[in-house]
Motif scaffolding. Sequence first.
Motif, PDB file in Angstrom:
ATOM      1  N   GLY A   1       0.793  -1.219   0.000  1.00 16.20           N
ATOM      2  CA  GLY A   1       0.000   0.000   0.000  1.00 16.20           C
ATOM      3  C   GLY A   1       0.824   1.267   0.000  1.00 16.20           C
ATOM      4  N   GLN A   2       2.115   1.156   0.316  1.00 14.81           N
ATOM      5  CA  GLN A   2       3.034   2.291   0.291  1.00 14.81           C
ATOM      6  C   GLN A   2       2.540   3.466   1.143  1.00 14.81           C
ATOM      7  OE1 GLN A   2       3.963   3.277  -3.819  1.00 14.81           O
ATOM      8  NE2 GLN A   2       3.830   1.107  -4.429  1.00 14.81           N
ATOM      9  N   GLY A   3       1.779   3.150   2.170  1.00 14.14           N
ATOM     10  CA  GLY A   3       1.302   4.196   3.069  1.00 14.14           C
ATOM     11  C   GLY A   3       0.161   5.030   2.515  1.00 14.14           C
ATOM     12  N   GLU A   4      -0.399   4.640   1.346  1.00 14.97           N
ATOM     13  CA  GLU A   4      -1.452   5.424   0.684  1.00 14.97           C
ATOM     14  C   GLU A   4      -2.655   5.651   1.589  1.00 14.97           C
ATOM     15  OE1 GLU A   4      -3.311   7.420  -2.615  1.00 14.97           O
ATOM     16  OE2 GLU A   4      -1.254   6.681  -2.435  1.00 14.97           O
ATOM     17  N   TRP A   5      -2.966   4.663   2.416  1.00 12.70           N
ATOM     18  CA  TRP A   5      -4.191   4.761   3.220  1.00 12.70           C
ATOM     19  C   TRP A   5      -3.901   4.770   4.721  1.00 12.70           C
ATOM     20  CZ3 TRP A   5      -3.880   1.370  -1.081  1.00 12.70           C
ATOM     21  CH2 TRP A   5      -4.585   1.818  -2.203  1.00 12.70           C
ATOM     22  N   ASP A   6      -2.673   5.135   5.086  1.00 10.40           N
ATOM     23  CA  ASP A   6      -2.308   5.147   6.502  1.00 10.40           C
ATOM     24  C   ASP A   6      -2.701   6.476   7.147  1.00 10.40           C
ATOM     25  OD1 ASP A   6      -1.352   2.684   5.964  1.00 10.40           O
ATOM     26  OD2 ASP A   6       0.779   3.188   6.188  1.00 10.40           O
ATOM     27  N   PHE A   7      -3.979   6.791   7.068  1.00  8.88           N
ATOM     28  CA  PHE A   7      -4.477   8.021   7.673  1.00  8.88           C
ATOM     29  C   PHE A   7      -5.742   7.711   8.459  1.00  8.88           C
ATOM     30  CE2 PHE A   7      -5.928   7.840   3.236  1.00  8.88           C
ATOM     31  CZ  PHE A   7      -7.312   7.830   3.393  1.00  8.88           C
ATOM     32  N   ASP A   8      -6.177   8.692   9.232  1.00  8.00           N
ATOM     33  CA  ASP A   8      -7.355   8.515  10.070  1.00  8.00           C
ATOM     34  C   ASP A   8      -8.616   8.951   9.332  1.00  8.00           C
ATOM     35  OD1 ASP A   8      -5.792   7.653  12.224  1.00  8.00           O
ATOM     36  OD2 ASP A   8      -5.336   9.742  12.755  1.00  8.00           O
TER      37      ASP A   8
ATOM     38  N   TYR B   1      -8.537   3.219 -12.560  1.00  2.00           N
ATOM     39  CA  TYR B   1      -7.731   3.895 -11.545  1.00  2.00           C
ATOM     40  C   TYR B   1      -6.456   4.443 -12.184  1.00  2.00           C
ATOM     41  CZ  TYR B   1     -10.470   1.608  -7.816  1.00  2.00           C
ATOM     42  OH  TYR B   1     -11.464   1.187  -6.968  1.00  2.00           O
ATOM     43  N   ARG B   2      -5.938   5.542 -11.594  1.00  8.07           N
ATOM     44  CA  ARG B   2      -4.647   6.059 -12.072  1.00  8.07           C
ATOM     45  C   ARG B   2      -3.611   4.948 -11.937  1.00  8.07           C
ATOM     46  NH1 ARG B   2      -1.762   7.656  -7.287  1.00  8.07           N
ATOM     47  NH2 ARG B   2      -3.185   8.044  -5.529  1.00  8.07           N
ATOM     48  N   LYS B   3      -2.692   4.921 -12.875  1.00  2.67           N
ATOM     49  CA  LYS B   3      -1.758   3.798 -12.958  1.00  2.67           C
ATOM     50  C   LYS B   3      -0.833   3.701 -11.759  1.00  2.67           C
ATOM     51  CE  LYS B   3      -1.683   3.036 -17.941  1.00  2.67           C
ATOM     52  NZ  LYS B   3      -3.015   3.624 -18.134  1.00  2.67           N
ATOM     53  N   ASP B   4      -0.563   4.827 -11.073  1.00  4.89           N
ATOM     54  CA  ASP B   4       0.357   4.779  -9.937  1.00  4.89           C
ATOM     55  C   ASP B   4      -0.357   4.594  -8.602  1.00  4.89           C
ATOM     56  OD1 ASP B   4      -0.860   7.245  -9.966  1.00  4.89           O
ATOM     57  OD2 ASP B   4       0.939   8.364  -9.397  1.00  4.89           O
ATOM     58  N   LEU B   5      -1.641   4.268  -8.630  1.00  6.66           N
ATOM     59  CA  LEU B   5      -2.346   3.989  -7.387  1.00  6.66           C
ATOM     60  C   LEU B   5      -1.884   2.628  -6.861  1.00  6.66           C
ATOM     61  CD1 LEU B   5      -4.630   4.888  -5.393  1.00  6.66           C
ATOM     62  CD2 LEU B   5      -6.168   3.462  -6.749  1.00  6.66           C
ATOM     63  N   PRO B   6      -1.382   2.583  -5.655  1.00  6.80           N
ATOM     64  CA  PRO B   6      -0.919   1.290  -5.129  1.00  6.80           C
ATOM     65  C   PRO B   6      -2.020   0.233  -5.143  1.00  6.80           C
ATOM     66  CG  PRO B   6      -0.162   3.079  -3.737  1.00  6.80           C
ATOM     67  CD  PRO B   6      -1.126   3.686  -4.714  1.00  6.80           C
ATOM     68  N   VAL B   7      -1.606  -0.998  -5.365  1.00  8.34           N
ATOM     69  CA  VAL B   7      -2.455  -2.198  -5.334  1.00  8.34           C
ATOM     70  C   VAL B   7      -3.416  -2.258  -6.526  1.00  8.34           C
ATOM     71  CG1 VAL B   7      -4.058  -3.633  -3.995  1.00  8.34           C
ATOM     72  CG2 VAL B   7      -2.323  -2.247  -2.814  1.00  8.34           C
ATOM     73  N   PHE B   8      -4.122  -1.149  -6.804  1.00 11.51           N
ATOM     74  CA  PHE B   8      -5.210  -1.200  -7.791  1.00 11.51           C
ATOM     75  C   PHE B   8      -4.887  -0.471  -9.102  1.00 11.51           C
ATOM     76  CE2 PHE B   8      -7.078  -0.978  -3.473  1.00 11.51           C
ATOM     77  CZ  PHE B   8      -7.648  -2.241  -3.415  1.00 11.51           C
ATOM     78  N   GLY B   9      -3.692   0.061  -9.247  1.00  9.98           N
ATOM     79  CA  GLY B   9      -3.358   0.914 -10.384  1.00  9.98           C
ATOM     80  C   GLY B   9      -3.738   0.318 -11.731  1.00  9.98           C
ATOM     81  N   GLY B  10      -4.471   1.095 -12.561  1.00 10.96           N
ATOM     82  CA  GLY B  10      -4.822   0.699 -13.915  1.00 10.96           C
ATOM     83  C   GLY B  10      -6.059  -0.165 -14.031  1.00 10.96           C
TER      84      GLY B  10
END
Length: 1000
Positions: A359-366, A415-424
């Motif tokens: 996930g590269q920290g993409e969703w590590d928020f509250d 999805y945008r291609k650089d979105l972690p896990v789901f890109g493209g």
Amino acid sequence: MSEPTSTAPDYRDTVFLPETEFPMRAGLPAREPDWLARWEALDIYGRLRRKGKEAGRAPFILHDGPPYANGNLHIGHALNKVLKDFITRSQQMMGRDARYVPGWDCHGLPIEWKIEEQYRERQQRKDDVDIVEFRQECRAFAQGWVETQREQFKRLGVIGNWEDPYLTMNYHAEAVIAAEFMKLLMNGSLYQGSKPVMWSPVEQTALAEAEVEYHDHTSHTIWVRFKPVGASGDSHIAKGAGLTVDPGLSDQIEAEVLQDMKDELLQASIVIWTTTPWTIPQNRAVAFGPDIDYGLYEVTDVEDKSTAVLGEYLVLADALAEGVLKSAKVTGFNRLREVTADELRGLILAHPYRGIENGQGEWDFDVPLLPGDHVTEDAGTGFVHTAPSHGDDDYQLGVKYKLPMTYNVEPDGSYRKDLPVFGGEAILTSTGAEGSANVSNIKQLAYAGALLAKGKIKHSYPHSWRSKAPVIYRNTPQWFAAIDTDLSDGMNEYGSTIRSRALTSIDKLVRWTPQTGRNRIHSMVENRPDWVLSRQRAWGVPLTVFTKKGARPTDADFLLKDARLNDRITAAFEKDGADAWYRDGFKAQVLEGIANPDDHDQVTDVLDVWFDSGSTHAFVLRDRADGTPDGIADLYLEGTDQHRGWFQSSLLQACATKGRAPYKGVLTHGFTLDEKGMKMSKSLGNVILPAEVIKDYGADILRLWVAQADYTADQRIGKEILKGTADSYRRLRNTLRYMLGSLAGFTEAERVEPAEMPELERWVLHRLAEIDAQVRHGYDVYDFQGVFQTLFQFATLDLSSFYFDIRKDALYCDGPDSLRRRAARTVLDILFHRLTTWLAPILPFTMEDVWLSRFPGDDSSIHLQDFVATPHDWLNADLARKWDQVRRARRVVTAALELKRTDKTIGASLEAAPVVHVEDAALLSALKSSDFADICITSDLSLTADPAPAEAFRLSEVPGIGVVFEPAEGEKCERCWRILPDVGTHQHPGTCARCDEVLS
């Protein structure tokens, strides 16, 4: 009773039988084109306009809603145009100058799509073609369909200015559309915003609500756990990637949170439900309903395949908990306690993808839990997953709490291609099919332990009106018209905002037919969002605006506002059309001396085509010589779907640019279904095409179907219905044919003044005066079904079955100078002029045929006539009451004779001389003064006040009258066929006294 002798003279040539060349069989399919050619040669429409101008007639303008120039006409087009023709023709014949300018909508995606299809067939890329060349191909395609549809509309008998219609792609139209758009720029209602709009991945463009229709669609459903990570004020709030919280929010929430929050609530999961799993990566909050009752539930037993965990805590709305737990295959649970809104406020959740592998920290928020008034207990869990970039309610909540927007979804629905896990991965493919995004999200939620349950649901879902493919909500930069912004245009008589002006117009300025239309459009306008004006396409009128490079949309100098610039753009479009915007050097040309071209960007989006058609009031009503100076039409008329389409776009556009609605009246009609009430479709094989109906029956039969239908509801059409329509037409045609035949040779010398006429004729005049008022009122309120039914019943019941039936004897056998015959012929002439004109708006071909059969001539036409004025003093209520009683009494006699005809006692009513017993003295007197034997078409008839014997015939619905059959005495007159005692005693053998006198 003796039969006529074979040696008696033949008196057939002495009887005045009807004479007419008007054919019994209409032959409409073959004959109608000749009338169309005749009307064109006579320039009927032009002559009516000149007549109106010379006479100073008040104008009546029905503004044509433009059909799309793409494809052959369907039955809905026919219904629409025929209704319009009923109105313009009737208003013209009632004394107005009824102008009708047909028009076409020529820009937009469907035409652009067709040209792209041609490119694909040639393995040619659209992007490799010069945009002006591409637009010219679109223009040619639209022009071709305009020509085709014009001939198809004319074939329906629709009268209008077909030689000079309006087209939204005409250069002047494009110039005015651009000028109207620039009024929004100047009055402050135009802005660029980034918000979720309905987006078609298939067509790769934003859509307005009017371009969306709803169909059943099967969607994935998921129930997802959001784990609490603390309350506001602890180490978790507002530390996530990209989360921006109002500085005052943390303190506000912290103050509202109960200090004694139970530890078990922090160990529970907040459960959301959604039908769009693909939006989970864009989640930025969860919303709860402040007034909903929530509970803390413990799972105590589950089925084998359940993803629920024994002992886990779930927070759910009490009204929905049982259903949620059943979906999660939970077989045992305890409600531990109530969870209050104060406890929920300020609870901080973790995104379900926090810490996800790769996930590269993409969703590590509250994720904050926020109160939302849009949350209900209708379905789901009582908690709403909130992705501000993909839903209007979500967006509004995001604006309120300053949640971040996401830009994860590309124009093609992936999805945008650089979105972690789901890109493209695709949400929807280029064909509108479901991509892999939903399933991938469901799998990742399961891997993360966040998936509580899953399923599928069939529900109503938005689809593109054009491609029929599903759409999504997607956050994109678009151009909007703000409908709640105070406008700086000084036109505040009906309000200072687009919405307030529109709502005031709806309630105070517009007559709605039917009235339910007002409620429909009022609720739509009252609740609608800002108008999305921009489309990411090529074939249309461009958004003629320049933006300052480097400036933000909220900056004061972001939009270049200059009246000189607007005038230059308008002039260029007048000269070369909207193509000028795309020609090299245009920006430098129009900005010269006004602004540095290098400092500004030229917008390349095109306007929503509903803005095109919404602007037609300006370049058709306002600008044309056959329009109206104030640019306001008497009537707009379209299908009920146009409350969210043309009616609304015209209303909003005009309220933005002229301060009020562009119409005084709006009429809506329903949709057309097959005979079983099913929607027409090629796959069902139930499509009825106007061209097929015209080929088999003629346009007048199709028009009569429209007149007989209740257009305010959905109409049905099919072979059996059309057969019934044709039968009604045949009966009406026979009435008109009889009238023509009986008027053969009529001259003014025969005319009888009403005061000299027998009562029966004066009763007909009374009925005409009544019907004249009914017909005019019916046409005025657009009740065509009522108009036709009134005329049809009058023609078939009052005339054919009663008046004509009675007066045949006088017309055939009375002498030419007989008052009774002359009065009858006078009435027939009066009837002729009224029936033909009253019916001409509905049956223009047939009424022209009837008119020319009596008044032939190179310049003659029913459509150059007006409704004939009918004297009010023809009304005679006392006479009407008397003849109502006479007709009721006649029903008893004719019913009695019908029994005798059925049992072969007689062959015709003239063989009878019944005795009629009448209890009521006033009725008896009325019958004695009405030539009741003639009324009943018997050779003789006796009226008596004596009580009716037991064997007398009676009708329960006409009490107090009994009929005893008696045969007529005497011999049959060989000229009139009456059986009378005096037959054979006169100069002419075998005649009665009346016929002998005529022959002498």
